[in-house]
Design a protein around this motif. Sequence first.
Motif, PDB file in Angstrom:
ATOM      1  N   ALA A  68       0.824  -1.218   0.000  1.00 58.44           N
ATOM      2  CA  ALA A  68       0.000   0.000   0.000  1.00 58.44           C
ATOM      3  C   ALA A  68       0.853   1.260   0.000  1.00 58.44           C
ATOM      4  CB  ALA A  68      -0.937  -0.003   1.206  1.00 58.44           C
ATOM      5  N   MET A  69       2.068   1.175   0.513  1.00 57.89           N
ATOM      6  CA  MET A  69       2.967   2.338   0.530  1.00 57.89           C
ATOM      7  C   MET A  69       3.375   2.766  -0.873  1.00 57.89           C
ATOM      8  SD  MET A  69       5.491   1.204   3.635  1.00 57.89           S
ATOM      9  CE  MET A  69       4.879   0.880   5.288  1.00 57.89           C
ATOM     10  N   HIS A  70       3.261   1.857  -1.856  1.00 59.73           N
ATOM     11  CA  HIS A  70       3.737   2.149  -3.210  1.00 59.73           C
ATOM     12  C   HIS A  70       2.617   2.098  -4.244  1.00 59.73           C
ATOM     13  CE1 HIS A  70       7.874   1.752  -1.733  1.00 59.73           C
ATOM     14  NE2 HIS A  70       7.449   0.692  -1.066  1.00 59.73           N
ATOM     15  N   GLU A  76      -5.849   5.552 -13.891  1.00 64.97           N
ATOM     16  CA  GLU A  76      -4.878   5.958 -14.897  1.00 64.97           C
ATOM     17  C   GLU A  76      -3.502   5.340 -14.650  1.00 64.97           C
ATOM     18  OE1 GLU A  76      -5.553   7.766 -17.598  1.00 64.97           O
ATOM     19  OE2 GLU A  76      -7.661   7.840 -16.992  1.00 64.97           O
ATOM     20  N   VAL A  77      -3.191   5.070 -13.376  1.00 66.42           N
ATOM     21  CA  VAL A  77      -1.826   4.653 -13.049  1.00 66.42           C
ATOM     22  C   VAL A  77      -1.747   3.343 -12.276  1.00 66.42           C
ATOM     23  CG1 VAL A  77      -1.003   7.034 -13.056  1.00 66.42           C
ATOM     24  CG2 VAL A  77      -1.796   6.018 -10.908  1.00 66.42           C
ATOM     25  N   ALA A  78      -2.891   2.762 -11.858  1.00 65.09           N
ATOM     26  CA  ALA A  78      -2.875   1.591 -10.979  1.00 65.09           C
ATOM     27  C   ALA A  78      -2.110   0.425 -11.601  1.00 65.09           C
ATOM     28  CB  ALA A  78      -4.303   1.163 -10.638  1.00 65.09           C
ATOM     29  N   MET A 147     -12.179  -7.646  -3.454  1.00 66.81           N
ATOM     30  CA  MET A 147     -11.747  -6.255  -3.636  1.00 66.81           C
ATOM     31  C   MET A 147     -10.260  -6.178  -3.966  1.00 66.81           C
ATOM     32  SD  MET A 147     -13.927  -4.485  -0.578  1.00 66.81           S
ATOM     33  CE  MET A 147     -15.711  -4.616  -0.569  1.00 66.81           C
ATOM     34  N   GLY A 148      -9.467  -7.059  -3.377  1.00 68.40           N
ATOM     35  CA  GLY A 148      -8.043  -7.079  -3.690  1.00 68.40           C
ATOM     36  C   GLY A 148      -7.780  -7.486  -5.128  1.00 68.40           C
ATOM     37  N   TYR A 149      -8.610  -8.360  -5.674  1.00 69.74           N
ATOM     38  CA  TYR A 149      -8.446  -8.823  -7.051  1.00 69.74           C
ATOM     39  C   TYR A 149      -8.665  -7.691  -8.057  1.00 69.74           C
ATOM     40  CZ  TYR A 149      -8.709 -12.159 -10.948  1.00 69.74           C
ATOM     41  OH  TYR A 149      -8.470 -12.865 -12.102  1.00 69.74           O
ATOM     42  N   VAL A 150      -9.431  -6.679  -7.652  1.00 67.91           N
ATOM     43  CA  VAL A 150      -9.718  -5.552  -8.539  1.00 67.91           C
ATOM     44  C   VAL A 150      -8.535  -4.585  -8.612  1.00 67.91           C
ATOM     45  CG1 VAL A 150     -11.276  -3.579  -8.915  1.00 67.91           C
ATOM     46  CG2 VAL A 150     -12.196  -5.759  -8.106  1.00 67.91           C
ATOM     47  N   LEU A 151      -7.717  -4.512  -7.580  1.00 70.47           N
ATOM     48  CA  LEU A 151      -6.706  -3.467  -7.458  1.00 70.47           C
ATOM     49  C   LEU A 151      -5.643  -3.465  -8.552  1.00 70.47           C
ATOM     50  CD1 LEU A 151      -6.181  -3.302  -3.579  1.00 70.47           C
ATOM     51  CD2 LEU A 151      -7.871  -2.150  -5.023  1.00 70.47           C
ATOM     52  N   PRO A 152      -5.164  -4.603  -9.082  1.00 70.45           N
ATOM     53  CA  PRO A 152      -4.162  -4.521 -10.163  1.00 70.45           C
ATOM     54  C   PRO A 152      -4.683  -3.874 -11.439  1.00 70.45           C
ATOM     55  CG  PRO A 152      -4.143  -6.690  -9.139  1.00 70.45           C
ATOM     56  CD  PRO A 152      -5.353  -5.985  -8.615  1.00 70.45           C
ATOM     57  N   PHE A 196     -12.725   0.297  -3.235  1.00 70.47           N
ATOM     58  CA  PHE A 196     -12.272  -1.075  -3.023  1.00 70.47           C
ATOM     59  C   PHE A 196     -10.909  -1.107  -2.333  1.00 70.47           C
ATOM     60  CE2 PHE A 196     -14.915  -3.766  -6.196  1.00 70.47           C
ATOM     61  CZ  PHE A 196     -16.074  -3.189  -5.710  1.00 70.47           C
ATOM     62  N   PHE A 197     -10.037  -0.172  -2.697  1.00 70.34           N
ATOM     63  CA  PHE A 197      -8.733  -0.121  -2.050  1.00 70.34           C
ATOM     64  C   PHE A 197      -8.880   0.197  -0.566  1.00 70.34           C
ATOM     65  CE2 PHE A 197      -4.965   2.573  -0.903  1.00 70.34           C
ATOM     66  CZ  PHE A 197      -4.062   1.523  -0.788  1.00 70.34           C
ATOM     67  N   SER A 198      -9.736   1.156  -0.235  1.00 73.18           N
ATOM     68  CA  SER A 198      -9.952   1.518   1.173  1.00 73.18           C
ATOM     69  C   SER A 198     -10.481   0.338   1.971  1.00 73.18           C
ATOM     70  CB  SER A 198     -10.928   2.695   1.278  1.00 73.18           C
ATOM     71  OG  SER A 198     -10.436   3.828   0.603  1.00 73.18           O
ATOM     72  N   LEU A 199     -11.480  -0.349   1.402  1.00 75.09           N
ATOM     73  CA  LEU A 199     -12.078  -1.481   2.111  1.00 75.09           C
ATOM     74  C   LEU A 199     -11.119  -2.671   2.166  1.00 75.09           C
ATOM     75  CD1 LEU A 199     -15.720  -1.287   0.710  1.00 75.09           C
ATOM     76  CD2 LEU A 199     -14.985  -0.797   3.049  1.00 75.09           C
ATOM     77  N   HIS A 200     -10.367  -2.871   1.095  1.00 73.80           N
ATOM     78  CA  HIS A 200      -9.399  -3.974   1.092  1.00 73.80           C
ATOM     79  C   HIS A 200      -8.326  -3.756   2.151  1.00 73.80           C
ATOM     80  CE1 HIS A 200      -7.084  -7.318  -0.503  1.00 73.80           C
ATOM     81  NE2 HIS A 200      -6.013  -6.541  -0.569  1.00 73.80           N
TER      82      HIS A 200
END
Length: 447
Positions: A68-70, A76-78, A147-152, A196-200
């Motif tokens: 999460a730090m990076h 646009e950039v995820a 929710m984690g699966y969506v993040l990439p 999703f990132f917040s909840l994950h």
Amino acid sequence: MSFAWAKQYEPQSGFTKWIDEKLPVPRLVYNAIGAGYPVPRNLNYMWNFGVLAGFCLMLQIVTGVILAMHYASNTEVAFGQVEHIMRNVNWGWMMRYAHANGASFFFIVIYLHIFRGLYYSSYKAPREMIWLLGVVIFLLMMATAFMGYVLPWGQMSFWGAKVITGLFGAIPLVGEPLQVWLVGGYAPNDSTLNRFFSLHFLLPFVIAGVVILHIWALHIPGSSNPTGVEVKKESDTVPFHPYYTAKDGFGLGVFLIFFTFMVFFLPNALGHPDNYIEANPLSTPAHIVPEWYFLPFYAILRAFTGDLTIPFTGIVLIQAKLLGVIAMFGSILVWFFLPWLDKSPVRSGHYRPMFKKFFWFGLIPTMIVLTICGGAPAEEPYVMLSQIFTAYYFLHFLVILPIISQIEVPKPLPYSITEAVIGSDEVPGGTDGGGDNPQAAVQPLPA
């Protein structure tokens, strides 16, 4: 669980006495996982998975915080940020691979933990609350993993989010507004990724809190065991430390061998190739599938291909999409009712001949077939197989299990855990052995 023979914590120095008076954390740890916690002496390696699940949770939290730090939750950039983590961040590739494969290993451990509980009826009194909290943990894990699966923000991330969030639209009246509110629009977008990132990030700490309640609830009645017989005396137990800390340590070592092999040699084997392509709303993948640990429930969702109608009228009562959603959530929610559906006075599947057959040759093959069907295209014969085994899945829990719990004749239980381990024990009346003792034939569950 409190026994008179359990070794009591005794501070050995002035400092530890002061700590024990002001903040008794050492006493708490000693009573929870030390010599002050007596455990049935006959636990096998199927009881290792609780500790392994705790290790997986800690691994996911630590690696997740570092990632999460990076990471940047911006459409646009995820995708590029994930590549940045892999290529430019020191040890970023290992953190990412450990986190991604850690999720799969977490679910492997949890599924083994759940099915061990099903086989040994760990949901029966007086451990109902332990089981119920465990099901809550599983539901929270599923939400977190999705929710984690969506993040990439790859192709499968985007289209998986679109399909799963679209299920809320099947709910009458409030479905579409709920879907728009959850997604932040009419299709997954920047708002979706932020939410999703917040909840994950948040939910693993909620899971950790429920795990603490789960362990707390476990320490009230104590651990179950392969015989299902309750602890009767001191010889039935051994201290958790050093006996089970050593056993759990060995299990953890074996687990880490497989885990590190996947991280270093097969890091992408459990992922989907399409998720290494950046999300494109204009290009739909040929075959949209969730992660492997969702596949049996995805098969149940897709098993409903027709609307529920009033015969001869054509009036639709429930649309097929909503039926699938209800069945998918119901397939997990039915676990909440197991303590009351299974009325057998015997816990362990070892002593329940009919239950054992339906478990190994009914439930387990059903889950395997549903997993295969969930990963297959929505075409024949997979749709038909999904429908057949979905029907059996619900029949197993709602019909078969209650019936066999009433009609089967269980095998004689050992009088005590000690007898099950060493083959003889003292029983009321001064006789040895419990196999022929009518008092040991069936041991009722405590009220």
